[in-house]
Design an enzyme around this catalytic site. Structure first.
Site, PDB file in Angstrom:
ATOM      1  N   LYS A  68       0.819  -1.214   0.000  1.00  0.00           N
ATOM      2  CA  LYS A  68       0.000   0.000   0.000  1.00  0.00           C
ATOM      3  C   LYS A  68       0.854   1.266   0.000  1.00  0.00           C
ATOM      4  CE  LYS A  68      -4.152  -2.173   1.707  1.00  0.00           C
ATOM      5  NZ  LYS A  68      -3.838  -3.560   2.134  1.00  0.00           N
TER       6      LYS A  68
HETATM    7  C1  LIG Z   1      -4.481  -4.638   1.647  1.00  0.00           C
HETATM    8  C2  LIG Z   1      -3.701  -5.868   1.526  1.00  0.00           C
HETATM    9  C3  LIG Z   1      -4.119  -6.917   0.681  1.00  0.00           C
HETATM   10  C4  LIG Z   1      -5.412  -6.881  -0.078  1.00  0.00           C
HETATM   11  O1  LIG Z   1      -5.451  -5.889  -1.075  1.00  0.00           O
HETATM   12  P1  LIG Z   1      -6.853  -5.382  -1.625  1.00  0.00           P
HETATM   13  O2  LIG Z   1      -6.522  -4.307  -2.572  1.00  0.00           O
HETATM   14  O3  LIG Z   1      -7.652  -4.907  -0.457  1.00  0.00           O
HETATM   15  O4  LIG Z   1      -7.503  -6.558  -2.271  1.00  0.00           O
HETATM   16  C5  LIG Z   1      -3.289  -8.028   0.554  1.00  0.00           C
HETATM   17  N1  LIG Z   1      -2.139  -8.126   1.246  1.00  0.00           N
HETATM   18  C6  LIG Z   1      -1.728  -7.152   2.064  1.00  0.00           C
HETATM   19  C7  LIG Z   1      -0.457  -7.336   2.816  1.00  0.00           C
HETATM   20  C8  LIG Z   1      -2.486  -5.995   2.235  1.00  0.00           C
HETATM   21  O5  LIG Z   1      -2.060  -5.034   3.057  1.00  0.00           O
END
Ligand SMILES: *Cc1c(COP(=O)(O)O)cnc(C)c1O
Length: 459
Positions: free
Chosen positions: A113
């Site tokens: 993210k």
């Molecule tokens: C947020 C997250 C996900 C999932 O991603 P989405 O876009 O919500 O489907 C998977 N792995 C990690 C480590 C995350 O932080």
């Protein structure tokens, strides 16, 4: 491509807006999510630019046009080289013949993210400076979004960040990353409930005029178009690293809110050669059941080792549904109104068939996740996080003679030491970004899962 790209709502009842409005308002007034009025095509430059920052700039430029001050996008993408501990930002590593891992955890909070969030913070600041406005951001997190947002937005002049996390449902490392920065413009709320409660509260807050506190109001969850767009460039980077094999590659994207997977879908929609997308969930499998049975139903999220995927109402399913329906906003609105009122929707036959053509979804159990952490370590020496394990487990089930398989590795194992230690018998080593968290003062407030309780905490 027009110089002022516009965005429309998946529910068709709010007018088209420009990039800045989509960035600063999050959800559309009619409750829908923004998507580009017209999908741009990847420019030749996006496929040849040198390095991660230049690639991201070329991929993102058509989404922004000239709606931000000159230089803002370049400043934003520079964060991919300045703030990441690998020169490629998102390196692609082959771990077995034809099986690749796309490492997305080299950013400042060690989860994927960071990649979009770092850029979005710079873009938002540039937009607010230009307009003289202030912005309150409210965000629900299952752990990683909050950490990445606090890191990206902490200390900004024109932004106040409110982060709701489910009490006791995020890992200690994740909580410490959010609560120990000391940033005066950040407010952490621990909600007595699960992630879907947090997400529901954020939706309610965004719809309530009392929340804004005199400025603008938005969210940096992947309901925000800019967040999502910001995840497209690493698919382009991966395809370039794969070279001639890229057109047959399947991307396996560990899925919670379906934002990351939808960014992959968007990359393909923009012309990136690709074999397909597989979206594995943990046992919170609302998406899997929807594609299997045609009934998309809300359920209570169960806690798992891959906490950032403990989602039973994946918000970006709305974008996929809108696109798969041939952009039928009336149908999309009707179905999501059913979902809001009844907790379920029944997908018409032809829509279900179209959805199945766009993406495959599979569910991975807790035992399979733990076994994958152990297997990957035994075979490759790599220590992976539970989310990555969900992806790798699903990736192994695919036929690699059809083309390469790329599992997205979304977080560093050291963010989830308990689950990794349970699977391997030892705790993962911490990367530089995660050192020194313990011992700092934590600041957060605990609230009931009601709109009134949250509003009171914000007052
Ligand atoms: C947020 C997250 C996900 C999932 O991603 P989405 O876009 O919500 O489907 C998977 N792995 C990690 C480590 C995350 O932080």
């Amino acid at each position: 491509m027009s110089a002022q790209p516009s965005y429309v709502s998946t529910r068709g009842r709010s007018g088209a807006v420009g990039f800045v409005e989509a960035l600063l308002s999050g959800v559309a007034r009619d409750g829908g999510l923004y998507v580009p009025a017209r999908w741009p095509t990847l420019s030749p430059e996006a496929l040849t630019a040198d390095g991660p920052a230049a690639t991201a700039e070329a991929v993102l430029r058509p989404f922004i046009g000239d709606s931000l001050p000159e230089g803002a996008l370049a400043r934003a993408t520079r964060r991919l080289t300045d703030g990441f501990d690998d020169p490629a930002a998102t390196p692609l590593v082959e771990v077995a013949p034809g099986l690749f891992v796309l490492e997305l955890f080299h950013g400042p909070t060690a989860a994927f993210k960071d990649y979009a969030m770092q850029m979005v913070a710079v873009l938002a600041e540039a937009a607010l400076e230009a307009s003289g406005e202030r912005l309150r951001l409210v965000t629900a997190t299952s752990g990683d979004t909050g950490a990445a947002a606090v890191r990206a937005f902490g200390g900004l002049e024109r932004v106040e960040l409110v982060v709701l996390h489910p009490l006791g449902r995020v890992s200690p490392v994740q909580r410490l990353q959010m609560t120990t920065t000391g940033a005066a413009n950040v407010k952490n709320l621990a909600v007595r409930g699960d992630f879907d409660d947090c997400q529901r509260l954020v939706k309610a807050l965004l719809a309530d005029p009392r929340t804004a506190g005199g400025g603008r109001l938005s969210s940096v969850n992947s309901i925000n178009w800019a967040r999502l767009a910001g995840q497209i460039p690493y698919y382009v980077g991966a395809a370039r690293a794969l070279g001639a094999q890229a057109a047959r590659a399947t991307y396996v994207v560990p899925t919670g809110n379906f934002g990351d997977a939808f960014a992959g879908w968007a990359a393909r929609r923009m012309g990136l050669p690709m074999g397909g997308i597989v979206a594995p969930t943990n046992r919170n499998d609302a998406l899997v059941r929807a594609l299997q049975t045609g009934v998309y139903a809300r359920a209570q999220a169960a806690p798992t080792a891959s906490v950032s995927m403990d989602v039973q109402a994946p918000s970006n399913f709305e974008r996929l549904l809108f696109e798969a329906s041939g952009r039928d906003a009336d149908l999309t609105r009707g179905l999501f109104e059913d979902f809001a009122s009844d907790g379920r929707m029944v997908l018409p036959e032809d829509l279900l068939a179209a959805l199945r053509r766009e993406v495959r979804a599979v569910s991975v159990s807790e035992a399979e996740t733990a076994a994958e952490i152990a297997r990957t370590h035994a075979e490759t020496g790599r220590v992976i996080c539970p989310h990555t394990a969900v992806a790798l487990h699903a990736a192994r089930r695919l036929d690699r003679s059809a083309g390469p398989v790329v599992a997205l590795s979304t977080a560093h194992a050291a963010k989830f030491p308990e689950s990794v230690e349970a699977a391997l018998g030892f705790a993962p080593e911490r990367p530089r970004q995660l050192e020194g968290l313990e011992g700092r003062a934590e600041v957060f407030e605990t609230v009931d899962p009601t709109l009134d309780a949250v509003l009171a905490a914000l007052a």
